[in-house]
Every structure is written in structure tokens, then in C-alpha cells.
Write a protein that holds these residues in place. Structure first.
Motif, PDB file in Angstrom:
ATOM      1  N   ASP A 216       2.321   4.535  -1.463  1.00  0.00           N
ATOM      2  CA  ASP A 216       0.909   4.271  -1.201  1.00  0.00           C
ATOM      3  C   ASP A 216       0.031   4.887  -2.288  1.00  0.00           C
ATOM      4  O   ASP A 216      -0.972   4.308  -2.705  1.00  0.00           O
TER       5      ASP A 216
ATOM      6  N   ILE B 257       6.798  -1.004  -2.643  1.00  0.00           N
ATOM      7  CA  ILE B 257       6.991  -0.761  -1.212  1.00  0.00           C
ATOM      8  C   ILE B 257       8.373  -1.246  -0.784  1.00  0.00           C
ATOM      9  O   ILE B 257       9.057  -0.601   0.020  1.00  0.00           O
TER      10      ILE B 257
ATOM     11  N   HIS C  94      -1.401  -1.257   3.179  1.00  0.00           N
ATOM     12  CA  HIS C  94      -0.379  -0.228   2.973  1.00  0.00           C
ATOM     13  C   HIS C  94      -0.636   0.956   3.898  1.00  0.00           C
ATOM     14  O   HIS C  94       0.264   1.459   4.569  1.00  0.00           O
TER      15      HIS C  94
ATOM     16  N   GLU D 284       2.591  -3.581  -6.317  1.00  0.00           N
ATOM     17  CA  GLU D 284       2.560  -2.722  -5.131  1.00  0.00           C
ATOM     18  C   GLU D 284       3.600  -3.173  -4.110  1.00  0.00           C
ATOM     19  O   GLU D 284       4.300  -2.357  -3.501  1.00  0.00           O
TER      20      GLU D 284
ATOM     21  N   ASP E 123      -4.175  -2.325  -0.591  1.00  0.00           N
ATOM     22  CA  ASP E 123      -4.107  -0.877  -0.398  1.00  0.00           C
ATOM     23  C   ASP E 123      -4.402  -0.514   1.057  1.00  0.00           C
ATOM     24  O   ASP E 123      -3.754   0.358   1.648  1.00  0.00           O
TER      25      ASP E 123
END
Length: 321
Positions: A55, A96, A163, A92, A160
């Protein structure tokens, strides 16, 4: 109502401040979770620390991507820099995904190797406290991110925010699991909870990959938005013959709208241009970050490009009858 340069500057500063808030919050949570996780020897807390690390990295990427996407078009990027946000979303998602695999693998190895370690009640309390702080901090920051993402149409900030939303659920799971371990002494719950955390993260990564990839390959915007665009155009149906060839795509926070507007042949260039400007202004009221391209075409009696929508041709037929 179009956005002015001052409005755009305010929006960009808001996005940067919000992304910076996410970086600060995640940094603090990562440090706390790793310290407490290794002190206790809890794989579920360490898994959460890895999750928060992803994150944090995502927040850093989002911060720089919103700054880059705010740059105006230049010679090498005549359509702007919006896709930097789409690329950041894809990166991202991959990060993850990797984190989820690491978490699940470590938890399975713990289960297969046996898990007989006892947790100190005092240290276990610190683990519970850290998870509680994580839930509260991520709830506030993710709510802030999502609000600004919706206001500015930023996929980087929205990614974001999602997340951190997954971090809230996984932290709640670890929080509840640690409380159960405290009361039951069943330490095997720790790696089981970690596997659950990993699966939730994996699902979030797959969904984010799909969305980011769709924007990178110029997928059309949602049908609901396209229907709304058609409705706005149709509000002026009496002023033209029809329209066709509507195409849309998204580039970060920006969307591109293109269509062919068919006008009666006797309508002057000036009047056609004024109508196109009027339609563009109406679309920008609802989609202020839109780039609208309207191609004017003369109406040809008997053509079928506009289909049943061609109001001018229908009026001409009624007048002849």
C-alpha cells in the motif's frame, strides 16, 4: 461550464496533498506492524505489514503519477499525460498480486511445518492495538482518498483508496483472530487468518488489473456514461438531422468523446460551428475533464447512417406527405 486554469491548479494541488497523506499514513503503519509482528512472531501481523508495504509503495506511485498526469500536453504527448495514472494502477495491481502470493505461501509453510509457538499475552495486546489503529487510520485515509478521487476523476487515487479499503477488512480479520487466540490459545488460527488475508488481497489485485488494463487499451467508458452523453446530445435534436459514430475512451482522469453530427445541407458553416460549440459546452458541464471532438457532416436524403434518430429526414418526409 468549462474548468479554468486556476480550477485545474486547485484540483491538482488537492490530489497531491491527498496522495501525500496516504504516503505518511502507510509509512507509520508499516513500521508499527513489522516491529510488533516480528516481536510476537505472528505471521498474520507480518502478512499485514507486507500488505501495508505494498500500500505504501502504491501510495508513492500514486503521488508521482497524479503529479505527472497533471502536466499539460506537450510536443511528445499531445493528448496529455493522463495514462500515467493508468500505468500506475497496473503497477500497483501487480505489486499487490505479488504480496498476496508471498503471504499465502508463507502461511501454508507455517501450517505444514506445524505452529506450536505460544504468544506472550503482553505482546499479543500490542498486536491487537496495532491492528485497531490500522483499521481507524485506513478508514479515515481511504475515505478521504475516495472522496477526492470522485471529485477529480483520478483512477490513481481511487486505486489507492481501494487498496486501503482491503487493508481495513484484512486488519479487522487479523484483529478478531488475535482476540480469539488470546481467549482460546489456538495459535494455528494465526496462519489460517494470514491465508484469508492473502486471498482477499489477491481478489483486489485481479479486479484492479482488469480495470487498469481496460483503460490502457482504450476501452470505452461505462455504458451508463455513454447513454448520458447521448441524452445530452439529444436535448438539441431539433437543431440537427442526427448523429452517429459516437466513440469514447478514458486516459487517467480525462475522457475523450468523439462523434459525427449530421446537419441539413442548407445550414451555414457558422451556424453548424455554433451548434457544435453549444453541444461541447453542455457535455463539459457534466464531464469537465472531457476532450470533445465533433465532426460536422451534411445531411444526405436517404442515407441510413443516423438510423431512426434522423429527425430532419423524418420531418422532410412528413412535409412531402
Amino acid at each position: 461550464m468549462n474548468t479554468t486554469s486556476d480550477d485545474t491548479e486547485i484540483i491538482n494541488r488537492l490530489k497531491e496533498r491527498t496522495a501525500h497523506l496516504s504516503v505518511i499514513s502507510n509509512t507509520g503503519l508499516v513500521v508499527m506492524k513489522f516491529v510488533v509482528g516480528f516481536a510476537i512472531g505472528s505471521v498474520s501481523i507480518i502478512s499485514e505489514a507486507i500488505h501495508s508495504s505494498m500500500d505504501l509503495l502504491a501510495a508513492v506511485i500514486a503521488f508521482f503519477s497524479v503529479r505527472k498526469s497533471a502536466e499539460p500536453p506537450d510536443a511528445g504527448h499531445s493528448f496529455g499525460h493522463g495514462k500515467f495514472e493508468d500505468v500506475s494502477g497496473l503497477i500497483e495491481a501487480l505489486l499487490i498480486f505479488i504480496a498476496a502470493i508471498i503471504i499465502i505461501t508463507e502461511a501454508i509453510l507455517r501450517l505444514l511445518g506445524g505452529y506450536g509457538q505460544e504468544f506472550s499475552p503482553g505482546l499479543l495486546f500490542f498486536g491487537i492495538a496495532v491492528m485497531g489503529i490500522s483499521v481507524l487510520a485506513n478508514w479515515y485515509v481511504s475515505s478521504r482518498l475516495m472522496k477526492v478521487a470522485k471529485q477529480t476523476e483520478s483512477i490513481a487515487l481511487e486505486s489507492d483508496a481501494w487498496h486501503l479499503r482491503t487493508d481495513i477488512y484484512t486488519s479487522l480479520g487479523v484483529f478478531a483472530g488475535l482476540i480469539l487466540i488470546h481467549f482460546t490459545g489456538l495459535t494455528i488460527l494465526d496462519p489460517i487468518i494470514a491465508i484469508g488475508v492473502g486471498l482477499v488481497i489477491l481478489n483486489a489485485a485481479v479486479n484492479l488489473l482488469k480495470r487498469s488494463f481496460a483503460d490502457l487499451i482504450d476501452h470505452s467508458i461505462p455504458k451508463l456514461d455513454e447513454d448520458r452523453i447521448k441524452a445530452i446530445i439529444c436535448e438539441h435534436a431539433s437543431e440537427y438531422a442526427g448523429f452517429h459514430g459516437l466513440r469514447t475512451r478514458r486516459s487517467g482522469p480525462d475522457i475523450f468523446i468523439e462523434f459525427h453530427l449530421v446537419v441539413p445541407g442548407e445550414v451555414s458553416v457558422t451556424r453548424s460551428h455554433d451548434l457544435a460549440d453549444h453541444l461541447e459546452s453542455d457535455l463539459l458541464v457534466e464531464y469537465p475533464r472531457a476532450n470533445v471532438t465533433i465532426h460536422i457532416e451534411p445531411c444526405q436524403e436517404g442515407c441510413d447512417r443516423c438510423g431512426s434518430f434522423c429527425t430532419y429526414y423524418e420531418k422532410q418526409k412528413m412535409q412531402k406527405q
